[in-house]
Design a protein around this motif. Structure first.
Motif, PDB file in Angstrom:
ATOM      1  N   UNK A   1     -17.827  11.769  20.295  1.00  0.00           N
ATOM      2  CA  UNK A   1     -18.561  11.782  19.020  1.00  0.00           C
ATOM      3  C   UNK A   1     -17.672  11.603  17.800  1.00  0.00           C
ATOM      4  N   UNK A   2     -16.805  10.608  17.810  1.00  0.00           N
ATOM      5  CA  UNK A   2     -15.877  10.405  16.712  1.00  0.00           C
ATOM      6  C   UNK A   2     -16.368   9.295  15.793  1.00  0.00           C
ATOM      7  N   UNK A   3     -15.950   9.379  14.536  1.00  0.00           N
ATOM      8  CA  UNK A   3     -16.214   8.314  13.571  1.00  0.00           C
ATOM      9  C   UNK A   3     -14.885   7.695  13.174  1.00  0.00           C
ATOM     10  N   UNK A   4     -14.799   6.391  12.938  1.00  0.00           N
ATOM     11  CA  UNK A   4     -15.911   5.454  12.862  1.00  0.00           C
ATOM     12  C   UNK A   4     -16.354   4.895  14.207  1.00  0.00           C
TER      13      UNK A   4
ATOM     14  N   UNK B   1      -8.671  12.511  13.874  1.00  0.00           N
ATOM     15  CA  UNK B   1      -8.363  11.903  12.581  1.00  0.00           C
ATOM     16  C   UNK B   1      -8.712  10.415  12.592  1.00  0.00           C
ATOM     17  N   UNK B   2      -9.034   9.886  11.410  1.00  0.00           N
ATOM     18  CA  UNK B   2      -9.461   8.492  11.291  1.00  0.00           C
ATOM     19  C   UNK B   2      -8.393   7.514  11.727  1.00  0.00           C
ATOM     20  N   UNK B   3      -7.111   7.805  11.445  1.00  0.00           N
ATOM     21  CA  UNK B   3      -6.058   6.824  11.720  1.00  0.00           C
ATOM     22  C   UNK B   3      -5.975   6.483  13.200  1.00  0.00           C
ATOM     23  N   UNK B   4      -6.290   7.459  14.061  1.00  0.00           N
ATOM     24  CA  UNK B   4      -6.220   7.201  15.496  1.00  0.00           C
ATOM     25  C   UNK B   4      -7.167   6.070  15.888  1.00  0.00           C
TER      26      UNK B   4
ATOM     27  N   UNK C   1       0.825  -1.200   0.000  1.00  0.00           N
ATOM     28  CA  UNK C   1       0.000   0.000   0.000  1.00  0.00           C
ATOM     29  C   UNK C   1       0.862   1.254   0.000  1.00  0.00           C
ATOM     30  N   UNK C   2       0.254   2.339  -0.434  1.00  0.00           N
ATOM     31  CA  UNK C   2       0.883   3.658  -0.430  1.00  0.00           C
ATOM     32  C   UNK C   2      -0.004   4.564   0.407  1.00  0.00           C
ATOM     33  N   UNK C   3       0.579   5.231   1.404  1.00  0.00           N
ATOM     34  CA  UNK C   3      -0.198   5.931   2.428  1.00  0.00           C
ATOM     35  C   UNK C   3       0.218   7.395   2.484  1.00  0.00           C
ATOM     36  N   UNK C   4      -0.750   8.276   2.674  1.00  0.00           N
ATOM     37  CA  UNK C   4      -0.503   9.713   2.732  1.00  0.00           C
ATOM     38  C   UNK C   4      -0.061  10.130   4.130  1.00  0.00           C
ATOM     39  N   UNK C   5       0.429  11.364   4.297  1.00  0.00           N
ATOM     40  CA  UNK C   5       0.823  11.844   5.625  1.00  0.00           C
ATOM     41  C   UNK C   5      -0.323  11.908   6.632  1.00  0.00           C
ATOM     42  N   UNK C   6      -1.554  11.784   6.178  1.00  0.00           N
ATOM     43  CA  UNK C   6      -2.696  11.760   7.082  1.00  0.00           C
ATOM     44  C   UNK C   6      -3.146  10.333   7.392  1.00  0.00           C
TER      45      UNK C   6
END
Length: 566
Positions: free
Chosen positions: A489-492, A464-467, A227-232
């Motif tokens: 109240x975070x997603x997912x 952020x989602x990665x967390x 995979x190739x992953x962005x800084x976010x």
């Protein structure tokens, strides 16, 4: 913009076959206009060897035809090729070595790996020098080899040196949690990451390891592929887990110079190296030994995770109190989100806010006394320097842990940072509490593990989602600790429980809900260093010393244009 590629294939014991496969896929990557190509590990990284003789036989010589052929391809195509290999050293040892081949006539860079994994029962030699970044016309490149991604320190040192792109060449035999770390290494350092892996049968936990849904298993299978992953931490390209081939993505390396979270906090400038000093101590120091002395409860830890959605502070408090009061007697720990009692956390605390915080503390302490359990959340408290945002663990008798937030956060500009990580020995084991953005700083989590923490409670407001998708699972797996997180109240997900193996025990998605779960106690002697040889331990200490040095690489804060200076 540059175009990068990651290769994925099945390796075999036939070196000629491996050579032809590598060269063919390099050509395919370049036909797709790739300027930087990342290959998987070239030989049997991660497999078990019967003895040092077998390890030596499987290792490559520095002038092996496979390596010289790859170097020739880099020169022919005018591109950069990254890989890793187990190489023979002059002293009859073998070493895991990351390699960067460039388009120049003599451009082969041994960029070194910082930590090494065992080759079965035969450990690799660890070179005692810092990993380094190679500055190219494409951008600043750092390389992770084999198991380097399993620990945060190599990627962190490379990022602090100014790396914009991290390349991870993975071996064939790897534990199932390894690829949890890829998006985390990328996001916590705000760099691009290109991971190349071998095709293999997925090694998944048994179905009983997961509670609730099969989704975590599916996520784990997907993240094992190249995979190739962005800084976010966002996946830009993803290979199919059972398909040989190449994936491509176009990236702008300069984006990795911007180290800001969504609220404007600069995650590199806000690091506090002086606070992390103990991570440079050897793993056999007093902190590493304490955890083995703990006497853990015979029963599992009953956990309730409560979230609220009322519109104002008083109603939010009442909603939480009603939910907590109705919990079964088996619950021993209640998790509430960061500042759950405030409708918004973006306002400056006024006198009535402080008064409400005192009321919340008093009412929660009363519940703890009545029900004989613990509650974890965060409060706003007055200090001699001003106001502090504090994570708290309230017990039946008093406040067990009072932990001021340790890193600056732009959304809490009024907060006066704490100066010490607080730890308490509780019936379920040694425990620490983090709040705010503190869980995003890997040095702090390692500090907690180094001091024998077995259960890490995180009450936060994830941005952020990665967390939520992999960050806390990665922290648990890396340090062999249990992580219990509850977010506003975070997603997912709003709450998550990760076991010491990096497995999702349970999670909740509703904005107003109560989740009940049980977590087995962490064994007192499982908090151990991943570095298993004396040389590897020295290497880890050298890395930690760099991370604890004041501004080790002359970091300046990102300005409004997102410029990061090294």
């Amino acid at each position: 913009m540059i175009r990068v590629a990651a290769v994925q294939f099945t390796s075999s014991a036939d070196r000629v076959d491996n050579l032809n496969t590598c060269l063919g896929l390099i050509d395919a990557a370049v036909e797709g206009q790739a300027q930087l190509v990342v290959l998987p590990h070239l030989n049997a990284a991660g497999r078990e060897f019967a003895d040092s003789t077998e390890a030596w036989d499987m290792a490559l010589c520095p002038d092996d035809p496979l390596l010289t052929a790859i170097a020739s391809k880099a020169r022919k195509h005018g591109c950069y090729i990254v890989t890793a290999a187990t190489l023979r050293l002059k002293d009859s040892h073998t070493a895991e070595t990351p390699l960067l081949f460039g388009p120049g006539e003599h451009s082969v860079s041994d960029v070194e790996a910082a930590s090494r994994v065992h080759l079965g029962q035969i450990p690799c030699v660890t070179a005692e020098r810092m990993p380094r970044v190679v500055d190219t016309e494409l951008g600043r490149i750092g390389v992770l080899a084999a198991g380097d991604v399993c620990s945060f320190d190599t990627a962190r040192v490379l990022a602090l040196q100014g790396a914009q792109i991290l390349c991870s060449s993975m071996g064939a035999a790897i534990p199932p949690h390894v690829h949890l770390h890829h998006p985390v290494r990328s996001a916590e350092n705000r760099v691009f990451l290109i991971a190349a892996t071998h095709l293999q049968d997925p090694i998944l936990p048994t179905a009983t390891s997961w509670v609730g849904t099969a989704e975590p298993q599916a996520e784990l299978m997907e993240c094992r592929a190249s995979q190739i992953i962005s800084p976010k931490g966002q996946v830009l390209a993803h290979a199919l887990d059972a398909q040989e081939g190449v994936i491509w993505a176009e990236i702008e390396p300069a984006e990795a110079d911007r180290k800001l979270r969504p609220d404007g906090s600069d995650v590199f400038f806000n690091r506090r190296p002086a606070l992390y000093g103990d991570i440079a101590l050897p793993s056999t120091d007093e902190f590493g030994q304490r955890s083995g002395d703990l006497v853990l409860a015979a029963e599992d830890l009953g956990i309730a995770m409560v979230s609220v959605d009322a519109v104002d502070g008083e109603r939010r408090l009442r909603q939480a109190l009603r939910a907590i009061s109705s919990l079964p007697d088996t619950v021993r720990l209640v998790m509430l989100p960061e500042l759950f009692w405030l409708e918004s956390t973006s306002v400056y605390p006024l006198s009535d806010t402080l008064e409400l915080s005192r009321q919340v503390q008093a009412e929660l302490l009363q519940l703890c006394y009545q029900r004989q359990f613990h509650i974890c959340t965060s409060l706003i408290m007055a200090s001699h320097n001003g106001l502090q945002h504090c994570g708290v663990l309230l017990g039946p008798q008093s406040i067990e842990i009072l932990q001021p937030q340790l890193h600056f956060s732009a959304r809490y500009g009024w907060h006066q940072a704490g100066e010490k990580l607080m730890i308490a020995d509780l019936p379920w084991g040694r425990t620490a509490v983090l709040t705010g953005d503190d869980g995003c700083y890997p040095e702090l989590v390692k500090l907690a593990a180094q001091r024998g923490v077995q259960t890490l409670l995180i009450t936060c407001n994830c941005q952020e989602d990665w967390e939520l998708r992999s960050g806390f699972l990665s922290r648990a797996a890396e340090h062999r600790i249990s992580v219990i997180m509850c977010s506003r109240d975070s997603e997912p997900v709003c709450g998550l429980i990760a076991s010491a193996e990096g497995q999702r025990v349970s999670s909740t998605r509703q904005s107003a809900s109560t989740l009940l779960a049980r977590l087995e106690p962490v064994a007192g002697d499982c908090v151990t260093s991943l570095s298993s040889t004396e040389a590897a331990r020295r290497r880890a200490s050298l890395l930690a010393a760099e991370l604890c040095a004041p501004n080790p690489f002359d970091i300046e804060q990102s300005d409004d244009l997102g410029i990061f200076l090294v």
